[in-house]
Design an enzyme around this catalytic site. Structure first.
Site, mmCIF file in Angstrom:
data_model
loop_
_atom_site.group_PDB
_atom_site.id
_atom_site.type_symbol
_atom_site.label_atom_id
_atom_site.label_comp_id
_atom_site.label_asym_id
_atom_site.label_seq_id
_atom_site.Cartn_x
_atom_site.Cartn_y
_atom_site.Cartn_z
ATOM 1 N N VAL A 135 13.117 -21.962 -57.494
ATOM 2 C CA VAL A 135 13.397 -22.581 -56.197
ATOM 3 C C VAL A 135 14.277 -23.774 -56.567
ATOM 4 O O VAL A 135 13.792 -24.768 -57.088
ATOM 5 C CB VAL A 135 12.117 -23.032 -55.466
ATOM 6 C CG1 VAL A 135 12.472 -23.865 -54.238
ATOM 7 C CG2 VAL A 135 11.265 -21.832 -55.070
ATOM 8 N N PRO A 136 15.583 -23.662 -56.347
ATOM 9 C CA PRO A 136 16.534 -24.628 -56.920
ATOM 10 C C PRO A 136 16.579 -25.973 -56.191
ATOM 11 O O PRO A 136 17.572 -26.333 -55.557
ATOM 12 C CB PRO A 136 17.859 -23.883 -56.824
ATOM 13 C CG PRO A 136 17.703 -23.025 -55.606
ATOM 14 C CD PRO A 136 16.266 -22.597 -55.613
ATOM 15 N N CYS A 137 15.512 -26.741 -56.311
ATOM 16 C CA CYS A 137 15.441 -28.047 -55.665
ATOM 17 C C CYS A 137 16.538 -28.983 -56.177
ATOM 18 O O CYS A 137 16.953 -29.898 -55.467
ATOM 19 C CB CYS A 137 14.063 -28.661 -55.854
ATOM 20 S SG CYS A 137 13.494 -28.716 -57.569
ATOM 21 N N HIS A 138 17.037 -28.737 -57.382
ATOM 22 C CA HIS A 138 18.114 -29.565 -57.937
ATOM 23 C C HIS A 138 19.408 -29.427 -57.139
ATOM 24 O O HIS A 138 20.268 -30.284 -57.218
ATOM 25 C CB HIS A 138 18.352 -29.206 -59.408
ATOM 26 C CG HIS A 138 18.799 -27.808 -59.627
ATOM 27 N ND1 HIS A 138 17.922 -26.729 -59.594
ATOM 28 C CD2 HIS A 138 20.029 -27.282 -59.858
ATOM 29 C CE1 HIS A 138 18.599 -25.623 -59.813
ATOM 30 N NE2 HIS A 138 19.884 -25.925 -59.985
ATOM 31 N N ARG A 139 19.528 -28.374 -56.348
ATOM 32 C CA ARG A 139 20.740 -28.142 -55.549
ATOM 33 C C ARG A 139 20.689 -28.820 -54.192
ATOM 34 O O ARG A 139 21.613 -28.684 -53.392
ATOM 35 C CB ARG A 139 20.957 -26.638 -55.364
ATOM 36 C CG ARG A 139 21.199 -25.917 -56.678
ATOM 37 C CD ARG A 139 21.371 -24.433 -56.496
ATOM 38 N NE ARG A 139 21.408 -23.776 -57.795
ATOM 39 C CZ ARG A 139 21.031 -22.530 -58.008
ATOM 40 N NH1 ARG A 139 20.618 -21.773 -57.009
ATOM 41 N NH2 ARG A 139 21.085 -22.029 -59.223
#
Length: 177
Positions: A135-139
């Site tokens: 789950v690409p929270c960094h994006r």
């Protein structure tokens, strides 16, 4: 059987945990293996380390490739949302649609959820994300393309490092943070 494994990536040793319903946790590198395992299991008891089954190994291989700069899509990795609040699940589902090299703001994610005033709640949900990278929270960034927070080891510098690896484009200039 529920188990976990540690594995090497371009940014350090990550951890992954799985059970019969899919991936239950993913942890970016912390200080040492013990720190990574402790952080991965902060919500519950630790599981034994084991060789990953084929579907988990496939997810590991794809994460390794992503962190080497390949534009890998992880949306089909099966996640176990047991114990995850419904709002967080919705935030994670919207965030999973952000592909490598792309970004959104907390406000844009909130608007996609139909609640444009929920950007702070989106940030809190992403801060509790047990599936970092998958789950690409960094994006997800703060308004104006600012980095916002990042709860993994190394904080915002880790977030920016991953975005650089992915050649994220903010506005019209790649790598602009």
């Amino acid at each position: 059987m529920a188990a976990c494994a540690l594995f090497d990536t371009a940014i350090g040793r990550c951890g992954i945990a799985w059970g019969p319903r899919g991936i239950s946790a993913f942890q970016l590198p912390e200080t040492g293996d013990a720190g990574t395992l402790r952080r991965m299991f902060r919500r519950g008891p630790a599981w034994p380390q084991s060789a990953p089954p084929a579907e988990v190994q496939n997810a590991i291989d794809r994460v390794v490739a992503l962190l080497q700069g390949e534009p890998i899509d992880l949306r089909d990795v099966v996640l176990d949302f047991d114990g995850i609040p419904p709002f967080h699940q919705r935030v994670y589902e919207v965030s999973r649609e952000i592909l490598a090299g792309q970004t959104r703001t907390y406000g844009e994610v909130a608007a996609e959820l139909g609640d444009p005033g929920a950007s702070r709640a989106v940030g809190q949900a992403l801060g509790a994300n047990p599936f970092a990278i998958i789950v690409p929270c960094h994006r997800v960034l703060a308004a104006g393309g600012r980095s916002g927070g990042f709860s993994a080891g190394g904080g915002v510098s880790t977030k920016l490092r991953i975005l650089l690896i992915e050649q994220a484009q903010i506005g019209s200039q790649p790598g602009l943070f």
